[in-house]
Motif scaffolding. Structure first.
Motif, mmCIF file in Angstrom:
data_model
loop_
_atom_site.group_PDB
_atom_site.id
_atom_site.type_symbol
_atom_site.label_atom_id
_atom_site.label_comp_id
_atom_site.label_asym_id
_atom_site.label_seq_id
_atom_site.Cartn_x
_atom_site.Cartn_y
_atom_site.Cartn_z
ATOM 1 N N VAL A 252 35.454 91.842 50.372
ATOM 2 C CA VAL A 252 36.207 90.835 49.641
ATOM 3 C C VAL A 252 35.236 90.077 48.742
ATOM 4 O O VAL A 252 34.162 89.674 49.179
ATOM 5 C CB VAL A 252 36.936 89.856 50.592
ATOM 6 C CG1 VAL A 252 37.603 88.734 49.808
ATOM 7 C CG2 VAL A 252 37.954 90.607 51.442
ATOM 8 N N ARG A 253 35.626 89.901 47.504
ATOM 9 C CA ARG A 253 34.794 89.176 46.524
ATOM 10 C C ARG A 253 35.319 87.753 46.379
ATOM 11 O O ARG A 253 36.515 87.535 46.250
ATOM 12 C CB ARG A 253 34.857 89.872 45.173
ATOM 13 C CG ARG A 253 34.173 89.071 44.067
ATOM 14 C CD ARG A 253 34.286 89.730 42.726
ATOM 15 N NE ARG A 253 33.539 90.962 42.767
ATOM 16 C CZ ARG A 253 33.845 92.051 42.079
ATOM 17 N NH1 ARG A 253 34.893 92.074 41.298
ATOM 18 N NH2 ARG A 253 33.096 93.126 42.177
ATOM 19 N N PHE A 254 34.393 86.801 46.394
ATOM 20 C CA PHE A 254 34.726 85.398 46.150
ATOM 21 C C PHE A 254 34.190 84.988 44.798
ATOM 22 O O PHE A 254 33.030 85.244 44.474
ATOM 23 C CB PHE A 254 34.133 84.496 47.236
ATOM 24 C CG PHE A 254 34.949 84.471 48.490
ATOM 25 C CD1 PHE A 254 35.862 83.455 48.713
ATOM 26 C CD2 PHE A 254 34.818 85.472 49.434
ATOM 27 C CE1 PHE A 254 36.641 83.444 49.862
ATOM 28 C CE2 PHE A 254 35.591 85.466 50.577
ATOM 29 C CZ PHE A 254 36.498 84.448 50.802
ATOM 30 N N HIS A 255 35.041 84.332 44.014
ATOM 31 C CA HIS A 255 34.629 83.734 42.746
ATOM 32 C C HIS A 255 34.500 82.233 42.968
ATOM 33 O O HIS A 255 35.437 81.591 43.453
ATOM 34 C CB HIS A 255 35.673 84.010 41.655
ATOM 35 C CG HIS A 255 35.761 85.442 41.289
ATOM 36 N ND1 HIS A 255 36.869 86.209 41.545
ATOM 37 C CD2 HIS A 255 34.865 86.259 40.693
ATOM 38 C CE1 HIS A 255 36.658 87.434 41.122
ATOM 39 N NE2 HIS A 255 35.446 87.501 40.604
ATOM 40 N N LEU A 256 33.336 81.699 42.624
ATOM 41 C CA LEU A 256 33.059 80.269 42.788
ATOM 42 C C LEU A 256 32.531 79.721 41.475
ATOM 43 O O LEU A 256 31.861 80.427 40.723
ATOM 44 C CB LEU A 256 32.030 80.050 43.899
ATOM 45 C CG LEU A 256 32.477 80.586 45.256
ATOM 46 C CD1 LEU A 256 31.651 81.769 45.641
ATOM 47 C CD2 LEU A 256 32.428 79.515 46.289
ATOM 48 N N GLY A 257 32.792 78.434 41.244
ATOM 49 C CA GLY A 257 32.488 77.835 39.955
ATOM 50 C C GLY A 257 31.077 77.365 39.723
ATOM 51 O O GLY A 257 30.754 76.974 38.611
ATOM 52 N N GLY A 258 30.213 77.356 40.693
ATOM 53 C CA GLY A 258 28.821 76.988 40.462
ATOM 54 C C GLY A 258 28.594 75.534 40.127
ATOM 55 O O GLY A 258 27.585 75.198 39.515
ATOM 56 N N ALA A 259 29.501 74.651 40.524
ATOM 57 C CA ALA A 259 29.344 73.219 40.265
ATOM 58 C C ALA A 259 28.944 72.493 41.546
ATOM 59 O O ALA A 259 28.841 73.094 42.612
ATOM 60 C CB ALA A 259 30.651 72.635 39.719
ATOM 61 N N SER A 260 28.733 71.204 41.449
ATOM 62 C CA SER A 260 28.484 70.372 42.620
ATOM 63 C C SER A 260 29.744 70.311 43.475
ATOM 64 O O SER A 260 30.830 70.663 43.035
ATOM 65 C CB SER A 260 28.122 68.946 42.179
ATOM 66 O OG SER A 260 26.935 68.938 41.446
ATOM 67 N N GLY A 261 29.589 69.836 44.691
ATOM 68 C CA GLY A 261 30.741 69.631 45.558
ATOM 69 C C GLY A 261 31.168 70.895 46.266
ATOM 70 O O GLY A 261 30.343 71.665 46.752
#
Length: 152
Positions: A37-46
């Motif tokens: 399963v691939r997760f896409h994450l935004g690379g921001a804080s939090g």
């Protein structure tokens, strides 16, 4: 089971201890974090950085980070999280979209992630109903993507 999942969430996470977020991820993200399963994450804080680090430490899922402009433009804590996951060999891909560092750029990044996912998990700040997280969840809803919403 979805083959790709987007995680979106608030940048304001200081109101909870990291151990609480890790428990939330274990309970609600963990069941989807299977090998393949691939997760896409935004690379921001939090939430973006907290979820990225948790996924890298606790799962074998494939991890993709997308940023609206360049990684160098992200806050220091987000750059550090991306660097740590990259160094560990757990980062499958990093997408620098080269867009503006303003609302339109972040919304474009969020659409990019949702368009490549079959499921979206959102962690909006409790008590808010207008934010980038809600924009992303609404975008997913308008594209008939299932969503799991976990206010934090």
């Amino acid at each position: 089971m979805p083959q790709a999942v987007t995680i979106t969430g608030t940048r304001s996470t200081a109101h909870r201890a990291i151990v609480e977020y890790r428990a939330i991820f274990e309970e609600y993200v963990g069941p989807f974090a299977l090998p393949g399963v691939r997760f896409h994450l935004g690379g921001a804080s939090g939430i973006d950085s907290l979820a990225l680090l948790w996924l890298a430490d606790e799962t074998e899922a494939e991890l993709m980070v997308a940023v609206p402009a360049k990684v160098a433009d992200q806050p220091a804590d987000a750059r550090d999280a991306i660097a740590a996951v990259r160094k560990s060999g757990r980062l499958a891909g990093l997408i620098e979209l080269g867009g503006p560092l303003e609302r339109a750029g972040y919304f474009a990044r969020n659409r990019w992630m949702v368009d490549r996912s079959g499921f979206v998990i959102g962690f909006p700040r409790r008590g808010t109903n207008t934010s980038g997280t809600w924009y992303t969840l609404d975008y997913a809803a308008n594209h008939d993507k299932p969503r799991l919403v976990l206010p934090v």
